[in-house]
Write an enzyme that holds these catalytic residues in place. Sequence first.
Site, PDB file in Angstrom:
ATOM      1  N   LYS A 120       0.822  -1.211   0.000  1.00  0.00           N
ATOM      2  CA  LYS A 120       0.000   0.000   0.000  1.00  0.00           C
ATOM      3  C   LYS A 120       0.852   1.255   0.000  1.00  0.00           C
ATOM      4  CE  LYS A 120      -4.385  -1.659   1.838  1.00  0.00           C
ATOM      5  NZ  LYS A 120      -5.358  -1.589   2.933  1.00  0.00           N
ATOM      6  N   LYS A 202      -6.277 -11.930  -7.684  1.00  0.00           N
ATOM      7  CA  LYS A 202      -7.504 -12.070  -6.902  1.00  0.00           C
ATOM      8  C   LYS A 202      -8.581 -11.104  -7.428  1.00  0.00           C
ATOM      9  CE  LYS A 202      -8.988 -11.471  -2.155  1.00  0.00           C
ATOM     10  NZ  LYS A 202      -8.632 -11.091  -0.809  1.00  0.00           N
ATOM     11  N   LYS A 205     -12.596  -5.439  -5.843  1.00  0.00           N
ATOM     12  CA  LYS A 205     -13.574  -4.396  -6.160  1.00  0.00           C
ATOM     13  C   LYS A 205     -12.896  -3.095  -6.569  1.00  0.00           C
ATOM     14  CE  LYS A 205     -14.141  -3.992  -1.175  1.00  0.00           C
ATOM     15  NZ  LYS A 205     -14.942  -4.440  -0.060  1.00  0.00           N
TER      16      LYS A 205
END
Length: 338
Positions: A120, A202, A205
């Site tokens: 991140k 994966k 969203k």
Amino acid sequence: MEETEKAERKKVILSGIQPTGVFTLGNYIGAVKNWGKMQDEYHCAYFIADLHSLTIRQDPAALRRQSLDAFALLLACGIDPEKSLVFIQSHVPTHSELSWVLSCYTQFGELSRMTQFKDKSARHADNVNAGLFTYPALMAADILLYQADMVPVGDDQRQHLEFTRDIATRFNNLYGSTFKLPEAYIPKAGARVMSLQEPTKKMSKSDENQNAFITILDEPNVIINKFKRAVTDSEKEVRFSEGKDGINNLMTIYSVFTGKTMEQIEAEFEGKGYGDFKLAVGEVVVEEPREVRENFKRYIADKAYLEQVYRAGAEKAAAISARTMTKVKKKVGLLASL
Ligand code: TRP
């Protein structure tokens, strides 16, 4: 839980989900659908992890709306507030409180090793804030406050759970038994639903390609079309094997929704093309999202009911978590005020 209740007590299951976007089919079959199934057997606590979402810059109005949507969606997916404790993380101040204390028992080095932090901070290089760094301490607080036995999480959260166990062990060694050591609970079937466009990744969203993921609120025709466009391979056989990531993913989804084994699916589609198979997958998937969508519409239209449920949840969560928080404060040497 009191010491004397321990022997016969039902196990405590706890999990959280961030309110950033509608759940994908992956979140649903890998997580939320299973959460619903565990409600009778265990004491379950499920919450919207809105504080965790602040580690990435959010639009305030959108975050508020998404938090309420996510809460309504939990109920729409079958989480029953009569059976489970459901709440919104920021409504329960003990989470932030314990997070601070735990962060004082956490080393810089161990947080630096977290792969999610590394990922991140690379992706949001302009905002590598302290919250992003101490994120695992907040997650540990979420879990340890409720003395959770098992924590259903995706693979990507496994390291945070290991960290939680490390902190709990360290604290228990210093101050005597305080926290239950939680186990990760990684569901077998459908644990990893992959992107429909890049099946080695994966399903997420936050993918820029809308065709890569299905949300649990997608309309049936949208779902069918996304499956029709799903990336497969240059062969023709519906067969589960290494290298056929697209087909393997579609077979996994089909298997979760029909209960059929890979062998049965291979037999069913023998001699048929990928086109037929992709359509069949779409058709078995649409029914559950249809129900969830209808439930969601009902809940989200009834703000008063939602408010009543999350208030009651927060109150109960505050009472349960206060037991652990009080013990912790005493053990570390904070002067009691009551
Ligand atoms: N970090 C988790 C995620 O992004 C969400 C989460 C927050 C969580 N606190 C938790 C999950 C406690 C399980 C237990 O998926």
